[in-house]
Design a protein around this motif. Structure first.
Motif, PDB file in Angstrom:
ATOM      1  N   VAL A  42      -7.944  36.552 -19.065  1.00 38.55           N
ATOM      2  CA  VAL A  42      -8.977  35.368 -18.897  1.00 38.55           C
ATOM      3  C   VAL A  42      -8.325  34.331 -19.361  1.00 38.55           C
ATOM      4  O   VAL A  42      -9.132  33.240 -19.075  1.00 38.55           O
ATOM      5  N   ASP A  43      -7.348  34.233 -20.343  1.00 34.38           N
ATOM      6  CA  ASP A  43      -6.824  33.354 -21.218  1.00 34.38           C
ATOM      7  C   ASP A  43      -5.430  32.652 -20.403  1.00 34.38           C
ATOM      8  O   ASP A  43      -4.918  31.667 -21.049  1.00 34.38           O
ATOM      9  N   VAL A  44      -5.229  33.403 -19.565  1.00 36.94           N
ATOM     10  CA  VAL A  44      -3.696  33.039 -19.115  1.00 36.94           C
ATOM     11  C   VAL A  44      -3.915  31.290 -18.661  1.00 36.94           C
ATOM     12  O   VAL A  44      -4.794  30.868 -17.980  1.00 36.94           O
ATOM     13  N   ASP A  45      -2.601  30.707 -18.853  1.00 34.53           N
ATOM     14  CA  ASP A  45      -2.487  29.423 -18.550  1.00 34.53           C
ATOM     15  C   ASP A  45      -1.345  29.108 -17.677  1.00 34.53           C
ATOM     16  O   ASP A  45      -0.323  29.904 -17.960  1.00 34.53           O
ATOM     17  N   ALA A  46      -1.141  28.157 -17.032  1.00 35.88           N
ATOM     18  CA  ALA A  46      -0.206  28.060 -16.033  1.00 35.88           C
ATOM     19  C   ALA A  46       1.255  27.980 -16.689  1.00 35.88           C
ATOM     20  O   ALA A  46       2.314  28.140 -16.116  1.00 35.88           O
ATOM     21  N   THR A  47       1.174  27.269 -17.831  1.00 38.60           N
ATOM     22  CA  THR A  47       2.242  26.837 -18.445  1.00 38.60           C
ATOM     23  C   THR A  47       3.191  28.137 -19.020  1.00 38.60           C
ATOM     24  O   THR A  47       4.336  28.356 -18.736  1.00 38.60           O
ATOM     25  N   THR A  48       2.337  28.975 -19.580  1.00 35.38           N
ATOM     26  CA  THR A  48       2.884  30.302 -20.201  1.00 35.38           C
ATOM     27  C   THR A  48       3.314  31.129 -18.830  1.00 35.38           C
ATOM     28  O   THR A  48       4.226  31.570 -19.322  1.00 35.38           O
ATOM     29  N   TRP A  49       2.534  31.194 -18.115  1.00 34.85           N
ATOM     30  CA  TRP A  49       2.890  32.015 -16.868  1.00 34.85           C
ATOM     31  C   TRP A  49       4.114  31.579 -16.482  1.00 34.85           C
ATOM     32  O   TRP A  49       4.863  32.624 -16.178  1.00 34.85           O
ATOM     33  N   ASP A  50       4.227  30.501 -16.112  1.00 34.98           N
ATOM     34  CA  ASP A  50       5.724  29.939 -15.501  1.00 34.98           C
ATOM     35  C   ASP A  50       6.840  30.075 -16.557  1.00 34.98           C
ATOM     36  O   ASP A  50       8.048  30.472 -16.086  1.00 34.98           O
ATOM     37  N   LEU A  51       6.742  29.975 -17.754  1.00 32.23           N
ATOM     38  CA  LEU A  51       7.630  30.115 -18.532  1.00 32.23           C
ATOM     39  C   LEU A  51       8.120  31.524 -18.686  1.00 32.23           C
ATOM     40  O   LEU A  51       9.414  31.918 -18.627  1.00 32.23           O
ATOM     41  N   VAL A  52       7.123  32.559 -18.879  1.00 29.79           N
ATOM     42  CA  VAL A  52       7.627  33.752 -18.753  1.00 29.79           C
ATOM     43  C   VAL A  52       8.394  34.332 -17.450  1.00 29.79           C
ATOM     44  O   VAL A  52       9.345  35.220 -17.262  1.00 29.79           O
ATOM     45  N   LEU A  53       7.587  34.044 -16.330  1.00 28.07           N
ATOM     46  CA  LEU A  53       8.590  34.160 -15.020  1.00 28.07           C
ATOM     47  C   LEU A  53       9.760  33.663 -15.014  1.00 28.07           C
ATOM     48  O   LEU A  53      10.576  34.413 -14.120  1.00 28.07           O
ATOM     49  N   ALA A  54       9.911  32.231 -15.565  1.00 27.73           N
ATOM     50  CA  ALA A  54      11.213  31.832 -15.230  1.00 27.73           C
ATOM     51  C   ALA A  54      12.363  32.553 -16.139  1.00 27.73           C
ATOM     52  O   ALA A  54      13.268  32.822 -15.427  1.00 27.73           O
ATOM     53  N   VAL A  55      11.849  32.928 -17.239  1.00 26.06           N
ATOM     54  CA  VAL A  55      12.895  33.544 -18.026  1.00 26.06           C
ATOM     55  C   VAL A  55      12.919  35.195 -17.729  1.00 26.06           C
ATOM     56  O   VAL A  55      14.334  35.532 -17.502  1.00 26.06           O
ATOM     57  N   ASN A  56      12.221  35.841 -17.369  1.00 26.24           N
ATOM     58  CA  ASN A  56      12.264  37.106 -17.104  1.00 26.24           C
ATOM     59  C   ASN A  56      12.402  37.715 -15.668  1.00 26.24           C
ATOM     60  O   ASN A  56      12.781  38.601 -15.302  1.00 26.24           O
ATOM     61  N   LEU A  57      12.149  36.755 -14.670  1.00 30.86           N
ATOM     62  CA  LEU A  57      12.545  37.041 -13.184  1.00 30.86           C
ATOM     63  C   LEU A  57      13.284  36.038 -12.650  1.00 30.86           C
ATOM     64  O   LEU A  57      14.312  36.421 -12.064  1.00 30.86           O
ATOM     65  N   ARG A  58      13.281  34.664 -12.589  1.00 33.51           N
ATOM     66  CA  ARG A  58      13.926  33.702 -11.848  1.00 33.51           C
ATOM     67  C   ARG A  58      15.414  33.612 -12.536  1.00 33.51           C
ATOM     68  O   ARG A  58      16.383  33.662 -11.697  1.00 33.51           O
ATOM     69  N   ALA A  59      15.385  33.660 -13.799  1.00 36.22           N
ATOM     70  CA  ALA A  59      16.760  33.570 -14.228  1.00 36.22           C
ATOM     71  C   ALA A  59      17.900  34.808 -13.952  1.00 36.22           C
ATOM     72  O   ALA A  59      18.684  34.495 -13.463  1.00 36.22           O
ATOM     73  N   PRO A  60      17.236  36.101 -13.944  1.00 39.29           N
ATOM     74  CA  PRO A  60      18.100  37.279 -13.655  1.00 39.29           C
ATOM     75  C   PRO A  60      18.160  37.207 -12.067  1.00 39.29           C
ATOM     76  O   PRO A  60      19.128  37.419 -11.708  1.00 39.29           O
ATOM     77  N   ALA A  61      17.311  36.594 -11.291  1.00 44.67           N
ATOM     78  CA  ALA A  61      17.409  36.650  -9.846  1.00 44.67           C
ATOM     79  C   ALA A  61      18.551  35.752  -9.488  1.00 44.67           C
ATOM     80  O   ALA A  61      19.465  36.057  -8.617  1.00 44.67           O
ATOM     81  N   LEU A  62      18.510  34.409 -10.122  1.00 46.71           N
ATOM     82  CA  LEU A  62      19.726  33.429  -9.958  1.00 46.71           C
ATOM     83  C   LEU A  62      20.904  34.029 -10.179  1.00 46.71           C
ATOM     84  O   LEU A  62      21.770  33.852  -9.401  1.00 46.71           O
ATOM     85  N   LEU A  63      20.988  34.430 -11.691  1.00 48.16           N
ATOM     86  CA  LEU A  63      22.191  35.181 -11.814  1.00 48.16           C
ATOM     87  C   LEU A  63      22.934  36.185 -10.994  1.00 48.16           C
ATOM     88  O   LEU A  63      24.033  36.281 -10.648  1.00 48.16           O
TER      89      LEU A  63
END
Length: 259
Positions: free
Chosen positions: A109-130
């Motif tokens: 209930v407290d999730v915010d877009a900035t934090t969500w995007d940051l976590v997904l960027a590091v944990n998913l987008r980065a390994p996907a791009l690499l």
């Protein structure tokens, strides 16, 4: 006819690896373990001083070549540049270890877009791009191993870890797609999914016995993982010892996920 047996299926002499998140905890242990098997290393993290110190230490201890490429994996452009620099460092890569990851505990209930995007960027987008960019180069060379560090939180829900669980679950599936598409070119992709690992951070969060006891009680082996438990599994997946292993999510959890 069976192929000739491998003299030492864990020997990585002459191989070249990129390890992300190399200056902390599991990443440092993975780097040292691969170097101990003879692997040359490209190390990345945001901490420039930490990278330089680790590189000096690994060179002195293991006599392998080590290059460092500082990068912020939350930035897509820096991630793309990292892939190019890592491939250029030793004229190609044989192993990619996507270890870097972050967690920002939040209730749903407290999730915010900035934090969500940051976590997904590091944990998913980065390994996907690499995985995409380096996987392409590996496929052109006809061999390679990609090892993604996920988590049991990618398979089992963990309260206050909405973005983290989502990112790690997606990373497991991304690994399977990498395995499916790159396998025909001789490139394997697998992931390891640890439970709590007793790094310095793990000690800070779970070092108090009263807090840790309920979770430890759910692990049939009766204890949390050590960094070496993860790095040894990564070595196995990086090396020829796992030559027929592709698309696997290897749990490093003492049986937690089956209890």
């Amino acid at each position: 006819m069976n192929p000739d047996p491998i003299a030492d299926p864990f020997d990585l002499t002459g191989r070249r690896a990129l390890v992300t998140g190399a200056t902390q905890g599991i990443g440092t242990d993975i780097a040292r373990t691969l170097a101990g098997a003879g692997c040359d290393l490209v190390l990345t993290a945001r901490d420039r001083e930490g990278l330089a110190a680790l590189a000096r230490s690994v060179r002195a201890d293991h006599g392998v070549r080590v290059e460092v490429v500082p990068a912020d994996l939350a930035d897509a452009a820096e991630t793309e540049a990292l892939a190019a620099s890592a491939l250029a460092a030793f004229d190609g890569l044989d192993v990619l270890v996507n270890n870097a990851g972050i967690s920002v505990p939040q209730r749903v209930v407290d999730v915010d877009a900035t934090t969500w995007d940051l976590v997904l960027a590091v944990n998913l987008r980065a390994p996907a791009l690499l995985g995409s960019r380096i996987g392409r180069a590996m496929a052109q060379a006809g061999r390679g191993s990609i090892v993604n560090v996920s988590s049991v939180a990618g398979s089992l829900a963990l309260a206050e870890h909405f973005s983290y669980c989502a990112s790690k679950a997606a990373l497991i599936m991304a690994t399977k797609v990498l395995a499916l598409e790159l396998g025909p070119s001789g490139v394997r992709a697998n992931c390891v999914s640890p439970t709590v690992v007793m790094t310095e951070m793990g000690q800070r969060v779970w070092g108090e016995e009263a807090k840790a006891a309920p979770l430890v009680a759910r692990i049939p082996l009766g204890h949390f993982a050590r960094p070496a438990d993860v790095s040894h599994a990564v070595l196995f997946l990086a090396a020829d010892a796992s030559a027929m292993v592709n698309g696997v999510d290897l749990k490093i959890d003492g049986g937690f996920s089956v209890a």
